[in-house]
Motif scaffolding. Structure first.
Motif, PDB file in Angstrom:
ATOM      1  N   ILE A   3     -23.266 -34.025 -12.200  1.00 12.94           N
ATOM      2  CA  ILE A   3     -23.977 -35.188 -11.687  1.00 12.94           C
ATOM      3  C   ILE A   3     -25.447 -35.002 -11.998  1.00 12.94           C
ATOM      4  CG2 ILE A   3     -24.575 -36.476  -9.633  1.00 12.94           C
ATOM      5  CD1 ILE A   3     -21.868 -35.746  -8.552  1.00 12.94           C
ATOM      6  N   LYS A   6     -29.372 -38.065  -8.556  1.00 15.94           N
ATOM      7  CA  LYS A   6     -28.950 -38.244  -7.175  1.00 15.94           C
ATOM      8  C   LYS A   6     -28.087 -39.505  -7.109  1.00 15.94           C
ATOM      9  CE  LYS A   6     -30.916 -38.829  -2.542  1.00 15.94           C
ATOM     10  NZ  LYS A   6     -30.214 -40.070  -2.284  1.00 15.94           N
ATOM     11  N   PRO A   7     -26.877 -39.387  -6.635  1.00 19.87           N
ATOM     12  CA  PRO A   7     -26.014 -40.568  -6.598  1.00 19.87           C
ATOM     13  C   PRO A   7     -26.517 -41.557  -5.559  1.00 19.87           C
ATOM     14  CG  PRO A   7     -25.001 -38.760  -5.419  1.00 19.87           C
ATOM     15  CD  PRO A   7     -26.255 -38.214  -6.017  1.00 19.87           C
ATOM     16  N   ASP A   8     -26.337 -42.833  -5.848  1.00 21.60           N
ATOM     17  CA  ASP A   8     -26.742 -43.847  -4.881  1.00 21.60           C
ATOM     18  C   ASP A   8     -25.768 -45.018  -4.932  1.00 21.60           C
ATOM     19  OD1 ASP A   8     -27.350 -45.428  -7.084  1.00 21.60           O
ATOM     20  OD2 ASP A   8     -29.411 -44.714  -7.137  1.00 21.60           O
ATOM     21  N   LEU A  37     -21.418 -37.631   0.150  1.00 20.30           N
ATOM     22  CA  LEU A  37     -20.787 -37.473  -1.147  1.00 20.30           C
ATOM     23  C   LEU A  37     -19.612 -36.503  -1.070  1.00 20.30           C
ATOM     24  CD1 LEU A  37     -22.459 -37.213  -4.571  1.00 20.30           C
ATOM     25  CD2 LEU A  37     -20.839 -35.450  -3.906  1.00 20.30           C
ATOM     26  N   THR A  39     -16.314 -34.845  -3.581  1.00 19.46           N
ATOM     27  CA  THR A  39     -15.592 -34.773  -4.847  1.00 19.46           C
ATOM     28  C   THR A  39     -14.118 -34.546  -4.521  1.00 19.46           C
ATOM     29  OG1 THR A  39     -17.500 -33.832  -5.980  1.00 19.46           O
ATOM     30  CG2 THR A  39     -15.358 -33.547  -7.025  1.00 19.46           C
ATOM     31  N   VAL A  60     -17.888 -43.547  -7.325  1.00 16.34           N
ATOM     32  CA  VAL A  60     -19.052 -43.344  -8.183  1.00 16.34           C
ATOM     33  C   VAL A  60     -18.616 -42.879  -9.569  1.00 16.34           C
ATOM     34  CG1 VAL A  60     -21.087 -41.905  -8.555  1.00 16.34           C
ATOM     35  CG2 VAL A  60     -20.626 -42.857  -6.289  1.00 16.34           C
ATOM     36  N   PRO A  83     -15.486 -47.036 -10.824  1.00 14.08           N
ATOM     37  CA  PRO A  83     -16.849 -46.806 -10.357  1.00 14.08           C
ATOM     38  C   PRO A  83     -17.554 -48.121 -10.005  1.00 14.08           C
ATOM     39  CG  PRO A  83     -16.385 -45.341 -12.168  1.00 14.08           C
ATOM     40  CD  PRO A  83     -15.184 -46.251 -12.041  1.00 14.08           C
TER      41      PRO A  83
END
Lengths: 252, 252
Positions: A3, A6-8, A37, A39, A60, A83
């Motif tokens: 990743i 930063k995932p959003d 988050l 996985t 995501v 996603p």
DNA sequence: CGCATATTTGATAGATTTCAATTTATGTGG
DNA sequence: CCACATAAATTGAAATCTATCAAATATGCG
């Protein structure tokens, strides 16, 4: 699956605004939603049937499926989520899960607390509306799945599913269409109501006929028009082609 | 089919309040919604595919179906709606119909203008919530239909459908279950993804086995427990058994 | 009563499943 | 980076379920 950023919730918000006009205020409120988050490995549940999770999950990365079982324990996948999708969108308003959800491939998901979601949906009616509207598209997809397994032969079922995914991924605008498809033949069988053996035969034949190549978790469709016609596919039901001016908003 | 009393939205409101707690104010606002009564003959469309009707339709009498077609023009019924249901509930928020709706038997329906519905949904967020929540049940039913046609044999498909209808009609509480079922074998075939010939054979066998009697637009199930087990039926997904205290309400 | 629709029955064909075995891919730990 | 274990894809032969075609009977409605 590194990743990089930063995932959003950007993908998710983009998805909602395809169909519903939201103000900057509303988009901001969505962007500030808290999330956790996770996985999830392939074939691993993240919502079990009947469970009350307290969270709704946005995909995501990876593909996610809604899983149902018959009495004999045979699996039927009743939805695939990509996603940007909120997989268990219904849970916002109906917290007891009628089905299980699991990652079809290794996936990254964001769990958003229902309380937070409900707070913004309550404060901003247009957000509630956007969520509801998107859940009607999920229902339209489901209705097409019924047609698929009920009134289409094995070949059309597989083609139709691939067309649906291509459109939802937003890659179906061209002549030649290509996209990542981390779904095994076994999962494809469980989505189309077929046996893995038969899926194998059909996909081999589709390859031989030059209609699709499914290899290495990747789908290549040389001739989209021809392919979608063979799968009895009409993309209108996905409501992906709404011009900005036609986006709806009932709420003030 | 004589209509003895002035038709109203009581059945529909009762349906909503099974799952959502509404105030007297909100129920009153629903009861005052304007509507237009229509009688529709069997196999006659009242919403065509792709159409923007401007109305949503509540079923008052008769059975109604959502109809989809494959490329060859073969029909697949993707939902059945009973008195009290709003058939095209999704249209409140998604006005372009993805499927057609038609009366399966001669039916009485009430058309409610979208503008009026949207006004009350906007003024009373709990009403919007109730409608959305009920549409999640429609989606749960749809998911079970996918399982039905995808992973159940002809016998279980037919049994499961009859169980679903019995529960939704609210008549499945007893040992012996009986209800009016104005659906032809041809329509039953179109709902289960089978041919009429095969439906005939299966229903004959079910009768011979003493599991169900379908005769004269009436279904009789001598032993509900046994029957529902044979159809792999678990009623939980219908969300019909919510105790008044557990009814939800997110809106203030 | 008569037409149109719905149900029933029989014979046959076809699609898909089941069972079994083999090959190929994928991932993990050493 | 290889070797192993596991999962996935492929192939064949036989069985089964369901569809198709055709025709007769029943039912309901005007």
């Amino acid at each position: 699956m590194a990743i990089l950023v930063k995932p959003d919730l950007k993908l998710f918000i983009d998805r909602l605004t395809i169909r519903t006009a939201l103000t900057n205020d509303e988009e901001g409120a969505l962007a500030r939603l808290p999330f956790e988050l996770t996985t999830v490995g392939a074939n691993q549940d993240f919502v079990r049937m009947g469970e009350y999770t307290g969270q709704a999950f946005v995909v995501v990365a990876g593909f996610v499926g809604r899983i149902d079982l018959n009495a004999a324990g045979e699996r039927q996948i009743t939805a695939m989520h990509l996603p940007g999708d909120m997989a268990d969108l219904n849970s916002v308003v109906q917290p007891s899960a009628a089905s299980a959800f699991q990652a079809l491939s290794k996936s990254v998901i964001l769990g958003i607390p229902h309380v937070a979601l409900r707070r913004v949906a309550s404060k901003y009616p247009a957000i509630a509306e956007a969520l509801w509207r998107d859940s009607t598209v999920d229902a339209a997809v489901l209705a097409q799945w019924v047609v698929n397994v009920g009134r289409r032969d094995a070949r059309s079922r597989i083609i139709h599913l691939l067309c649906e995914i291509a459109c939802r991924l937003g890659v179906a605008d061209d002549e030649q269409v290509e996209f990542g498809f981390p779904v095994t033949q076994l999962q494809l069988a469980d989505a189309t109501g077929l046996t893995p053996v038969h899926v194998c035969r059909i996909t081999s034949k589709l390859r031989a006929d030059g209609l699709v190549l499914i290899r290495n978790k990747r789908v290549t469709i040389p001739d989209w028009k021809n392919f979608s016609r063979a799968g009895d596919f009409q993309r209108k039901y996905l409501q992906m082609d709404i011009s900005p001016n036609d986006r709806l908003r009932i709420a003030a």
